[in-house]
Enzyme design. Structure first.
Site, PDB file in Angstrom:
ATOM      1  N   ARG A  73       0.449  -0.836  -0.413  1.00  0.00           N
ATOM      2  CA  ARG A  73      -0.376   0.236   0.052  1.00  0.00           C
ATOM      3  C   ARG A  73       0.810   1.242   0.172  1.00  0.00           C
ATOM      4  O   ARG A  73       0.115   2.378  -0.557  1.00  0.00           O
ATOM      5  CB  ARG A  73      -0.678  -0.046   0.995  1.00  0.00           C
ATOM      6  CG  ARG A  73      -2.347  -1.662   0.917  1.00  0.00           C
ATOM      7  CD  ARG A  73      -2.417  -0.623   1.933  1.00  0.00           C
ATOM      8  NE  ARG A  73      -2.062  -1.711   3.133  1.00  0.00           N
ATOM      9  CZ  ARG A  73      -2.697  -3.216   3.788  1.00  0.00           C
ATOM     10  NH1 ARG A  73      -2.789  -3.570   2.927  1.00  0.00           N
ATOM     11  NH2 ARG A  73      -2.255  -3.392   4.142  1.00  0.00           N
ATOM     12  N   GLU A 110       4.290 -11.330  14.839  1.00  0.00           N
ATOM     13  CA  GLU A 110       3.766 -11.800  16.300  1.00  0.00           C
ATOM     14  C   GLU A 110       4.188 -13.913  16.186  1.00  0.00           C
ATOM     15  O   GLU A 110       4.145 -13.752  17.651  1.00  0.00           O
ATOM     16  CB  GLU A 110       2.107 -11.963  16.587  1.00  0.00           C
ATOM     17  CG  GLU A 110       1.224 -12.099  17.774  1.00  0.00           C
ATOM     18  CD  GLU A 110       0.134 -11.593  17.993  1.00  0.00           C
ATOM     19  OE1 GLU A 110      -0.687 -10.504  16.601  1.00  0.00           O
ATOM     20  OE2 GLU A 110      -0.384 -12.028  18.574  1.00  0.00           O
TER      21      GLU A 110
HETATM   22  P1  AMP Z   1       3.492  -2.666  11.250  1.00  0.00           P
HETATM   23  O1  AMP Z   1       4.611  -3.437  11.120  1.00  0.00           O
HETATM   24  O2  AMP Z   1       3.390  -3.604  13.134  1.00  0.00           O
HETATM   25  O3  AMP Z   1       3.879  -1.178  12.235  1.00  0.00           O
HETATM   26  O4  AMP Z   1       2.451  -3.054  10.585  1.00  0.00           O
HETATM   27  C1  AMP Z   1       2.300  -2.033   9.759  1.00  0.00           C
HETATM   28  C2  AMP Z   1       2.348  -2.719   8.250  1.00  0.00           C
HETATM   29  O5  AMP Z   1       1.454  -3.907   8.674  1.00  0.00           O
HETATM   30  C3  AMP Z   1       1.562  -1.630   7.566  1.00  0.00           C
HETATM   31  O6  AMP Z   1       2.480  -2.257   6.127  1.00  0.00           O
HETATM   32  C4  AMP Z   1       0.267  -1.788   7.305  1.00  0.00           C
HETATM   33  O7  AMP Z   1      -0.242  -2.006   6.118  1.00  0.00           O
HETATM   34  C5  AMP Z   1       0.330  -2.822   8.186  1.00  0.00           C
HETATM   35  N1  AMP Z   1      -0.797  -2.924   9.461  1.00  0.00           N
HETATM   36  C6  AMP Z   1      -1.004  -3.698  10.889  1.00  0.00           C
HETATM   37  N2  AMP Z   1      -2.020  -3.473  11.289  1.00  0.00           N
HETATM   38  C7  AMP Z   1      -3.159  -2.492  10.502  1.00  0.00           C
HETATM   39  C8  AMP Z   1      -4.112  -2.281  10.637  1.00  0.00           C
HETATM   40  N3  AMP Z   1      -4.535  -2.689  12.248  1.00  0.00           N
HETATM   41  N4  AMP Z   1      -4.998  -2.268   9.906  1.00  0.00           N
HETATM   42  C9  AMP Z   1      -3.868  -2.576   8.565  1.00  0.00           C
HETATM   43  N5  AMP Z   1      -2.736  -2.321   8.284  1.00  0.00           N
HETATM   44  C10 AMP Z   1      -2.440  -2.465   9.077  1.00  0.00           C
END
Ligand code: AMP
Length: 186
Positions: A73, A110
């Site tokens: 995205r 996770e």
């Molecule tokens: P993180 O590494 O946990 O910060 O997750 C970020 C990545 O996961 C990004 O590329 C987001 O597109 C996706 N992502 C994580 N959580 C969500 C969520 N609740 N809704 C949409 N995309 C998420």
């Protein structure tokens, strides 16, 4: 370039567009997760233009010469924003997608781990690189992306996201990288 107004004004307009167009999808991709779906934002010409304008304004304020979008995205946001300010785009991709010599960075999820890659020669001397993604959640993805930019020889200027999930410690995890979030969600 953003035609009128300040960066803060552009972010304010984009925040309104996100409030009106983000779709919450419960229990996707796994139970307990509320997925922030940006596809309605992308599909609305006015909302899409508004959020791209905000990212472009942030990128211009940073003096970015390259915008690095995180698969997938982030690509949809990095490319139009970079075009608008006359910057280039660098894709940060999932493992095995880039054709040239790459640098890889793994990070914990996770359950299990994931790996992002960038072309080893993606950043020339003096490039100013801003990282873009849709959502900052735990910060693992953005931290890995910033590490890739640094290991490829550039200093990331910061991270810009549409949504920051402030009930998760993403901002603290990516520190000292600066974060511009269009909208904070708690
Ligand atoms: P993180 O590494 O946990 O910060 O997750 C970020 C990545 O996961 C990004 O590329 C987001 O597109 C996706 N992502 C994580 N959580 C969500 C969520 N609740 N809704 C949409 N995309 C998420």
């Amino acid at each position: 370039m953003v035609a009128t107004g300040t960066t803060a004004d552009a972010i304010g307009r984009a925040a309104d567009a996100l409030r009106a167009n983000i779709r919450d999808v419960p229990d996707f991709p796994s139970p307990g997760v509320i997925f922030k779906d940006i596809t309605p934002v992308l599909a609305s010409p006015s909302a899409f233009a508004t959020v791209v304008d905000a990212i472009a304004a942030v990128a211009a304020a940073h003096g970015a010469t390259l915008i690095a979008g995180i698969e997938a995205r982030g690509f949809l946001l990095a490319a139009p924003a970079a075009y608008q300010i006359g910057a280039g785009v660098v894709p940060i991709r999932k493992q095995g997608k880039l054709p040239g010599a790459t640098i890889a960075q793994s990070y914990d999820l996770e359950y299990g781990s994931a790996t992002l890659e960038v072309h080893a020669d993606a950043f020339g001397t003096g490039e100013r690189v801003l990282i873009v993604d849709d959502v900052l959640a735990t910060g693992g993805t953005a931290t890995a992306a910033a590490a890739l930019v640094e290991r490829a020889g550039a200093t990331p200027l910061g991270l810009v996201v549409l949504l920051e999930l402030t009930f998760l410690p993403g901002r603290a995890r990516v520190a000292p990288l600066s974060v511009d979030a269009v909208l904070a969600v708690d």
